[in-house]
Design an enzyme around this catalytic site. Structure first.
Site, short mmCIF file in Angstrom:
data_model
loop_
_atom_site.label_atom_id
_atom_site.label_comp_id
_atom_site.label_asym_id
_atom_site.label_seq_id
_atom_site.Cartn_x
_atom_site.Cartn_y
_atom_site.Cartn_z
N SER A 10 0.83 -1.22 0.00
CA SER A 10 0.00 0.00 0.00
C SER A 10 0.85 1.26 0.00
O SER A 10 0.38 2.34 -0.35
CB SER A 10 -0.94 0.00 1.21
OG SER A 10 -0.19 -0.05 2.40
N ILE A 13 8.26 0.73 -0.27
CA ILE A 13 8.98 -0.09 -1.26
C ILE A 13 8.00 -0.96 -2.06
O ILE A 13 8.13 -1.11 -3.28
CB ILE A 13 10.05 -0.97 -0.56
CG1 ILE A 13 11.14 -0.06 0.04
CG2 ILE A 13 10.65 -1.98 -1.51
CD1 ILE A 13 12.09 -0.77 1.00
N GLY A 14 6.99 -1.52 -1.35
CA GLY A 14 6.02 -2.38 -2.03
C GLY A 14 5.24 -1.62 -3.09
O GLY A 14 5.04 -2.11 -4.21
N TYR A 146 14.74 -7.92 14.66
CA TYR A 146 14.58 -7.59 13.24
C TYR A 146 15.76 -8.17 12.44
O TYR A 146 15.57 -8.78 11.39
CB TYR A 146 14.53 -6.06 13.10
CG TYR A 146 14.38 -5.54 11.69
CD1 TYR A 146 13.14 -5.54 11.04
CD2 TYR A 146 15.47 -5.02 11.00
CE1 TYR A 146 13.01 -5.03 9.76
CE2 TYR A 146 15.35 -4.51 9.72
CZ TYR A 146 14.12 -4.51 9.10
OH TYR A 146 13.98 -4.02 7.82
N1 LIG Z 1 12.68 1.45 4.74
C1 LIG Z 1 13.85 0.90 5.06
O1 LIG Z 1 14.82 1.60 5.46
C2 LIG Z 1 14.04 -0.58 4.93
C3 LIG Z 1 15.34 -1.09 5.09
C4 LIG Z 1 15.55 -2.44 4.98
C5 LIG Z 1 14.50 -3.30 4.70
N2 LIG Z 1 13.24 -2.77 4.56
C6 LIG Z 1 12.16 -3.73 4.32
O2 LIG Z 1 11.36 -3.30 3.24
C7 LIG Z 1 10.03 -3.81 3.40
C8 LIG Z 1 9.04 -2.67 3.15
O3 LIG Z 1 9.29 -1.64 4.08
P1 LIG Z 1 8.90 -0.11 3.83
O4 LIG Z 1 10.07 0.67 4.24
O5 LIG Z 1 8.31 0.09 2.48
O6 LIG Z 1 7.80 0.07 4.98
P2 LIG Z 1 6.39 0.79 5.04
O7 LIG Z 1 6.38 2.02 4.21
O8 LIG Z 1 6.06 0.88 6.47
O9 LIG Z 1 5.41 -0.27 4.32
C9 LIG Z 1 5.11 -1.49 4.92
C10 LIG Z 1 3.97 -2.14 4.18
O10 LIG Z 1 3.71 -3.43 4.76
C11 LIG Z 1 2.32 -3.51 5.10
N3 LIG Z 1 2.17 -4.45 6.21
C12 LIG Z 1 2.61 -4.31 7.48
N4 LIG Z 1 2.27 -5.36 8.21
C13 LIG Z 1 1.60 -6.21 7.38
C14 LIG Z 1 0.99 -7.48 7.55
N5 LIG Z 1 1.00 -8.12 8.74
N6 LIG Z 1 0.39 -8.07 6.49
C15 LIG Z 1 0.35 -7.44 5.29
N7 LIG Z 1 0.91 -6.23 5.08
C16 LIG Z 1 1.53 -5.63 6.11
C17 LIG Z 1 1.93 -2.06 5.40
O11 LIG Z 1 0.52 -1.81 5.32
P3 LIG Z 1 -0.47 -2.07 6.57
O12 LIG Z 1 0.22 -1.52 7.78
O13 LIG Z 1 -1.73 -1.36 6.21
O14 LIG Z 1 -0.66 -3.54 6.64
C18 LIG Z 1 2.66 -1.37 4.25
O15 LIG Z 1 1.96 -1.50 3.06
C19 LIG Z 1 9.97 -4.38 4.81
O16 LIG Z 1 10.10 -5.79 4.75
C20 LIG Z 1 11.19 -3.79 5.49
O17 LIG Z 1 11.70 -4.58 6.52
C21 LIG Z 1 12.99 -1.44 4.67
#
Ligand SMILES: NC(=O)c1ccc[n+]([C@@H]2O[C@H](COP(=O)([O-])OP(=O)(O)OC[C@H]3O[C@@H](n4cnc5c(N)ncnc54)[C@H](OP(=O)(O)O)[C@@H]3O)[C@@H](O)[C@H]2O)c1
Length: 237
Positions: A10, A13-14, A146
């Site tokens: 939503s 990154i996704g 994590y």
């Molecule tokens: N941003 C960084 O610096 C970073 C660094 C390393 C790795 N990552 C990895 O990248 C991935 C995406 O992170 P992001 O930074 O894009 O975070 P984000 O903006 O917080 O997005 C997270 C997404 O996951 C969804 N989500 C959370 N819990 C969920 C669940 N139980 N079931 C289904 N959907 C769920 C959220 O929507 P809802 O809350 O509405 O479910 C949201 O769409 C994660 O795996 C994170 O660990 C991010």
């Protein structure tokens, strides 16, 4: 046209990854828990490509994931992206905190992959991309659980890459550095600036920079890559 499922799409990154696949004309199914945010993103993506669907569910719950696949059917590409961060000392975490992080950051990847590969094995083709973290490689203080979950994803990627290669299925991961998404909204400007000083490229990554590598890993251009964890961190580690 490939059928692509992206979890946690939503925002962040996704969502950037969903946009990239949509631009290439694929059928993209996005998932997250909050239905109104998810629908809003689906509407936005629908302006790029008409083949956009959404399915809300909590991917840390196996039964919910099973219902999702019963509804959407088989997919050609699975992007296991949903995840959350937890900043805090390990000794102050409650047993429920531990469970929550492992369930979302590791078990969700196993849940979705376990169900998605049943049809991929029958078709003898498929591509799985796991969104991991550099902390899964080197570990981060105050992000021990994590780091454990993401390290688990990296090992899972390497192991399953070997196991599924004879079935024509590739499994890879991206180990992200600090990316500018809501996940890092908790950082105050001074903390962001200090972090950026530690990054050789001098800035946080953009979600689009991760999305492009994920699309590369899903497509024919990466046909001889499997069991790989690609670091995308601006040279951080
Ligand atoms: N941003 C960084 O610096 C970073 C660094 C390393 C790795 N990552 C990895 O990248 C991935 C995406 O992170 P992001 O930074 O894009 O975070 P984000 O903006 O917080 O997005 C997270 C997404 O996951 C969804 N989500 C959370 N819990 C969920 C669940 N139980 N079931 C289904 N959907 C769920 C959220 O929507 P809802 O809350 O509405 O479910 C949201 O769409 C994660 O795996 C994170 O660990 C991010």
């Amino acid at each position: 046209m490939k059928k692509v499922l992206i979890t946690g799409a939503s925002r962040g990154i996704g969502k950037a990854t969903a946009k990239e696949f949509a631009k290439s004309g694929h059928h993209v199914i996005i998932n997250s828990r909050n239905i109104s945010e998810l629908k809003k993103t689906a509407d936005e993506l629908g302006k790029i490509n008409e083949h956009i669907s959404y399915y809300p569910c909590d991917v840390s719950d196996y039964n919910e994931v099973k219902k999702m696949f019963d509804s959407i059917g088989s997919v050609d590409v699975l992007v296991n992206n949903a995840g959350t961060a937890y900043l805090g000392l390990f000794n102050t975490m409650t047993p429920s905190d531990l469970r929550k992080i492992i369930d979302l950051d590791l078990i969700s990847v196993l849940n979705c992959t376990h169900i998605a590969i049943q049809s991929m094995i029958n078709k003898k083709s498929g591509s799985i991309i796991n969104v991991s973290s550099m902390w899964g490689i080197c570990g981060a203080s105050c992000e021990a659980v994590y780091s454990a979950a993401k390290g688990g994803i990296n090992a899972f990627t390497k192991a399953l890459g070997k196991e599924l290669a004879p079935s024509g299925i590739r499994v890879n991961a991206v180990a992200c550095g600090v990316i500018d998404t809501k996940m890092n909204d908790c950082l105050v400007p001074e903390e962001k600036a200090a972090l950026e000083e530690d990054i050789p490229l001098g800035r946080m990554g953009r979600p689009e920079e991760i999305a492009k590598t994920i699309c590369f890993l899903a497509g024919e251009e990466s046909s001889y890559i499997t069991g790989e964890v690609i670091k995308i961190d601006g040279g951080f580690i």
